[in-house]
Design an enzyme around this catalytic site. Sequence first.
Site, PDB file in Angstrom:
ATOM      1  N   PHE A 166       0.804  -1.225   0.000  1.00 44.09           N
ATOM      2  CA  PHE A 166       0.000   0.000   0.000  1.00 44.09           C
ATOM      3  C   PHE A 166       0.833   1.270   0.000  1.00 44.09           C
ATOM      4  O   PHE A 166       0.347   2.335  -0.350  1.00 44.09           O
ATOM      5  CB  PHE A 166      -0.938   0.014   1.229  1.00 44.09           C
ATOM      6  CG  PHE A 166      -0.255   0.409   2.508  1.00 44.09           C
ATOM      7  CD1 PHE A 166      -0.066   1.754   2.826  1.00 44.09           C
ATOM      8  CD2 PHE A 166       0.219  -0.542   3.405  1.00 44.09           C
ATOM      9  CE1 PHE A 166       0.575   2.127   4.003  1.00 44.09           C
ATOM     10  CE2 PHE A 166       0.860  -0.179   4.576  1.00 44.09           C
ATOM     11  CZ  PHE A 166       1.039   1.162   4.871  1.00 44.09           C
TER      12      PHE A 166
ATOM     13  N   LYS B  91      -1.963  -6.469  -9.694  1.00 41.40           N
ATOM     14  CA  LYS B  91      -2.986  -6.458  -8.648  1.00 41.40           C
ATOM     15  C   LYS B  91      -2.577  -5.421  -7.611  1.00 41.40           C
ATOM     16  O   LYS B  91      -1.779  -5.684  -6.717  1.00 41.40           O
ATOM     17  CB  LYS B  91      -3.132  -7.832  -7.970  1.00 41.40           C
ATOM     18  CG  LYS B  91      -4.368  -7.874  -7.109  1.00 41.40           C
ATOM     19  CD  LYS B  91      -4.173  -8.486  -5.743  1.00 41.40           C
ATOM     20  CE  LYS B  91      -3.259  -7.847  -4.782  1.00 41.40           C
ATOM     21  NZ  LYS B  91      -3.779  -6.672  -4.042  1.00 41.40           N
TER      22      LYS B  91
ATOM     23  N   GLU C 250      -5.094  -3.391  -2.133  1.00 45.22           N
ATOM     24  CA  GLU C 250      -6.526  -3.094  -1.942  1.00 45.22           C
ATOM     25  C   GLU C 250      -6.720  -1.844  -1.087  1.00 45.22           C
ATOM     26  O   GLU C 250      -7.807  -1.287  -1.043  1.00 45.22           O
ATOM     27  CB  GLU C 250      -7.247  -4.302  -1.333  1.00 45.22           C
ATOM     28  CG  GLU C 250      -6.848  -4.672   0.089  1.00 45.22           C
ATOM     29  CD  GLU C 250      -5.566  -5.514   0.170  1.00 45.22           C
ATOM     30  OE1 GLU C 250      -4.755  -5.484  -0.776  1.00 45.22           O
ATOM     31  OE2 GLU C 250      -5.381  -6.184   1.209  1.00 45.22           O
ATOM     32  N   ARG C 251      -5.636  -1.397  -0.400  1.00 54.81           N
ATOM     33  CA  ARG C 251      -5.790  -0.204   0.424  1.00 54.81           C
ATOM     34  C   ARG C 251      -5.463   1.074  -0.361  1.00 54.81           C
ATOM     35  O   ARG C 251      -5.961   2.138  -0.029  1.00 54.81           O
ATOM     36  CB  ARG C 251      -4.925  -0.320   1.686  1.00 54.81           C
ATOM     37  CG  ARG C 251      -5.530  -1.355   2.645  1.00 54.81           C
ATOM     38  CD  ARG C 251      -4.799  -1.432   3.941  1.00 54.81           C
ATOM     39  NE  ARG C 251      -3.568  -2.210   3.806  1.00 54.81           N
ATOM     40  CZ  ARG C 251      -2.737  -2.470   4.796  1.00 54.81           C
ATOM     41  NH1 ARG C 251      -2.987  -2.010   5.993  1.00 54.81           N
ATOM     42  NH2 ARG C 251      -1.655  -3.193   4.596  1.00 54.81           N
TER      43      ARG C 251
ATOM     44  N   SER D  65       4.831  -7.312   3.192  1.00 54.95           N
ATOM     45  CA  SER D  65       5.346  -7.705   4.502  1.00 54.95           C
ATOM     46  C   SER D  65       6.055  -9.068   4.414  1.00 54.95           C
ATOM     47  O   SER D  65       5.822  -9.855   3.492  1.00 54.95           O
ATOM     48  CB  SER D  65       4.191  -7.780   5.506  1.00 54.95           C
ATOM     49  OG  SER D  65       3.237  -8.702   5.036  1.00 54.95           O
TER      50      SER D  65
ATOM     51  N   CYS E 297       9.620   1.215   3.542  1.00 54.78           N
ATOM     52  CA  CYS E 297      10.460   0.057   3.831  1.00 54.78           C
ATOM     53  C   CYS E 297      11.897   0.481   4.069  1.00 54.78           C
ATOM     54  O   CYS E 297      12.707  -0.305   4.542  1.00 54.78           O
ATOM     55  CB  CYS E 297      10.394  -0.952   2.694  1.00 54.78           C
ATOM     56  SG  CYS E 297      11.179  -0.338   1.221  1.00 54.78           S
TER      57      CYS E 297
ATOM     58  N   GLU F 155       8.985  -5.211  13.081  1.00 54.27           N
ATOM     59  CA  GLU F 155       8.677  -4.073  12.201  1.00 54.27           C
ATOM     60  C   GLU F 155       7.438  -3.363  12.736  1.00 54.27           C
ATOM     61  O   GLU F 155       6.418  -3.999  13.003  1.00 54.27           O
ATOM     62  CB  GLU F 155       8.414  -4.552  10.767  1.00 54.27           C
ATOM     63  CG  GLU F 155       8.138  -3.378   9.843  1.00 54.27           C
ATOM     64  CD  GLU F 155       8.008  -3.761   8.372  1.00 54.27           C
ATOM     65  OE1 GLU F 155       7.430  -4.822   8.062  1.00 54.27           O
ATOM     66  OE2 GLU F 155       8.495  -2.984   7.525  1.00 54.27           O
TER      67      GLU F 155
HETATM   68  P1  NAD Z   1       1.050  -6.754   2.867  1.00 50.40           P
HETATM   69  O1  NAD Z   1       2.002  -7.880   2.912  1.00 50.40           O
HETATM   70  O2  NAD Z   1      -0.066  -6.721   3.831  1.00 50.40           O
HETATM   71  O3  NAD Z   1       0.380  -6.654   1.417  1.00 50.40           O
HETATM   72  C1  NAD Z   1       1.161  -6.657   0.234  1.00 50.40           C
HETATM   73  C2  NAD Z   1       0.347  -7.260  -0.897  1.00 50.40           C
HETATM   74  O4  NAD Z   1       0.056  -8.621  -0.572  1.00 50.40           O
HETATM   75  C3  NAD Z   1      -0.993  -6.568  -1.112  1.00 50.40           C
HETATM   76  O5  NAD Z   1      -1.184  -6.411  -2.499  1.00 50.40           O
HETATM   77  C4  NAD Z   1      -2.015  -7.517  -0.483  1.00 50.40           C
HETATM   78  O6  NAD Z   1      -3.224  -7.535  -1.184  1.00 50.40           O
HETATM   79  C5  NAD Z   1      -1.345  -8.871  -0.586  1.00 50.40           C
HETATM   80  N1  NAD Z   1      -1.635  -9.733   0.567  1.00 50.40           N
HETATM   81  C6  NAD Z   1      -1.803  -9.349   1.862  1.00 50.40           C
HETATM   82  N2  NAD Z   1      -2.003 -10.428   2.652  1.00 50.40           N
HETATM   83  C7  NAD Z   1      -1.957 -11.514   1.847  1.00 50.40           C
HETATM   84  C8  NAD Z   1      -2.085 -12.923   2.076  1.00 50.40           C
HETATM   85  N3  NAD Z   1      -2.290 -13.405   3.291  1.00 50.40           N
HETATM   86  N4  NAD Z   1      -1.975 -13.739   1.015  1.00 50.40           N
HETATM   87  C9  NAD Z   1      -1.752 -13.269  -0.217  1.00 50.40           C
HETATM   88  N5  NAD Z   1      -1.630 -11.941  -0.493  1.00 50.40           N
HETATM   89  C10 NAD Z   1      -1.720 -11.071   0.526  1.00 50.40           C
HETATM   90  O7  NAD Z   1       1.934  -5.406   2.970  1.00 50.40           O
HETATM   91  P2  NAD Z   1       1.417  -3.911   3.110  1.00 50.40           P
HETATM   92  O8  NAD Z   1       0.893  -3.714   4.502  1.00 50.40           O
HETATM   93  O9  NAD Z   1       0.575  -3.527   1.950  1.00 50.40           O
HETATM   94  O10 NAD Z   1       2.785  -3.121   2.946  1.00 50.40           O
HETATM   95  C11 NAD Z   1       3.657  -2.867   4.015  1.00 50.40           C
HETATM   96  C12 NAD Z   1       4.762  -3.892   4.070  1.00 50.40           C
HETATM   97  O11 NAD Z   1       5.461  -3.888   2.846  1.00 50.40           O
HETATM   98  C13 NAD Z   1       5.793  -3.581   5.134  1.00 50.40           C
HETATM   99  O12 NAD Z   1       6.159  -4.785   5.753  1.00 50.40           O
HETATM  100  C14 NAD Z   1       6.954  -3.003   4.357  1.00 50.40           C
HETATM  101  O13 NAD Z   1       8.206  -3.137   4.957  1.00 50.40           O
HETATM  102  C15 NAD Z   1       6.863  -3.786   3.099  1.00 50.40           C
HETATM  103  N6  NAD Z   1       7.526  -3.117   2.000  1.00 50.40           N
HETATM  104  C16 NAD Z   1       8.709  -3.630   1.589  1.00 50.40           C
HETATM  105  C17 NAD Z   1       9.410  -2.996   0.569  1.00 50.40           C
HETATM  106  C18 NAD Z   1      10.734  -3.526   0.119  1.00 50.40           C
HETATM  107  O14 NAD Z   1      11.258  -2.988  -0.832  1.00 50.40           O
HETATM  108  N7  NAD Z   1      11.280  -4.535   0.757  1.00 50.40           N
HETATM  109  C19 NAD Z   1       8.867  -1.857  -0.048  1.00 50.40           C
HETATM  110  C20 NAD Z   1       7.643  -1.382   0.398  1.00 50.40           C
HETATM  111  C21 NAD Z   1       6.968  -2.026   1.430  1.00 50.40           C
END
Ligand code: NAD
Length: 477
Positions: free
Chosen positions: A148, A172, A175-176, A225, A280, A378
Amino acid sequence: MIANLIGSEWRRAEDGAGSLPIYNPATGEVIDQVPLSGSADVDAAVNAALAAYKGWSRTPVMERVRLMFRYKALLEQHFEDLASIITRHHGKTLDEARGEVRRGIEVVDFACGAPTLLQGRTLRDVSGGVDQDLYRYPVGVCAGIPPFNFPVMIPLWMFPLAVVAGNTYVLKPSERTPLGGARLAEIFLEAGFPEGVLNIVHGARDAVDALLAHPDVRAISFVGSEPVARHVYITAAANGKRVQALGGAKNHIVVMPDADPEITVPAILNSAFGNAGERCLAGSVAVAVGAAADRLLQPLSDAASKLVVGPGDVAGVQVGPLIRADHRDRVAGYVDKGVAEGAQLLVDGRSQMSRPGFFLGPTILDRVTPDMAVGHEEIFGPVLSVERAATLDEAIAQANRMALGNMATIFTQSGRAGREFRERVEAGMTGINVPIAQPFAFFPFSGWKGSFYGDLHVHGTDGIEFFTRKKVVVTRW
Ligand code: NAD
């Protein structure tokens, strides 16, 4: 309700489990609804991408690049529009949103170099009368699953490089924050790319799992995440796909006693509280080495208390809201937990929680140790933990204890300390006297350890490797 893009048609999701609200986090108001697409919607998008692949993968590279240049020009034209969409549904300040759009467009700039980047190589007379040539081919239908926190930049890490290499794409969006990806796709069509080259399926877990299982999806790029990154990596790999899955972060900022507070204080503020800590590459733990704490903490606390918290579209605001009320409450819960575990609260941003929207002000906890939850989990919000270390060795050891290794940075005037840190710290992105060690589009972006599952990082030449497969041809006439 926002629509999916299947081929050239914006279509309602057919097979979903309902929808979710999209909020303006600065007010808490619902601004739209996002569908939770299901496997039939994913199937439609993948089929559209597959149908487009045959023609697109054979389209001459100069034609693909001409369209990419046109896309770049349109993104510049819509620059402010994209920034205000980000602020409206993510919450970050307009300046931060502009920075995000710029960094995203830089990947499109890089993708415009495809005629050079996609070249193979050749060796004549590898044995008597025999030549060998390496050619690059696209992979097929690729899919991207962004988080997001960068609704425009992270999608732009993904599909421009993929499509310029001759692949077709299913995105995709989170969703947020789905409005960034949706606007990028509208502009993509405006640039004249053929139908089906980029498709959008909105949704959450079900849509992701359908992409991971789909036999016609050849490559998955994920950013989010750590637990989901691991799930995506394992599942997609088990289904025979290539995967790059970027996970979470617990970034350490080491401050040496010789660091100049005039440089360090604004840098730490930017690193820890920029984007409300939802980055991140955010600095989450500051490790003060030796006497550094005495020089650092008072000016840092004073400056953090003065940061202006408010809606991202109001001039002068420096810290916007968090993404959702439940996430804000989770972050505030870490502050409670830190205090309960013995940390000292130097700056408490929880007073901001009473305003409308999903706000939490900058917060600093001192005397944190790596064993405390705030010392190793985190948080993803505007909370800075301060730890103490007697020596650089100890500070590096504290950073290296983390299960995540996205970014680490050091502030020092000593070249020797900087070099030592660079050599020994276990983080894929490492900074020396910079708050955010972000690789530009032409370098690979990714962390180490639990911050990354896969081998080829995003963008840079790693991106080209990820989105192409190589064929070696041996010839004798
Ligand atoms: P998230 O893991 O909740 O969601 C990421 C994506 O995965 C979304 O598109 C979501 O729809 C999907 N998703 C969520 N839960 C899922 C599940 N159980 N099964 C399958 N798909 C699922 O992450 P977020 O809250 O949107 O973003 C924040 C996180 O992203 C933080 O942990 C941050 O550190 C990380 N991040 C990492 C980087 C990097 O470069 N390493 C960059 C940006 C963000």
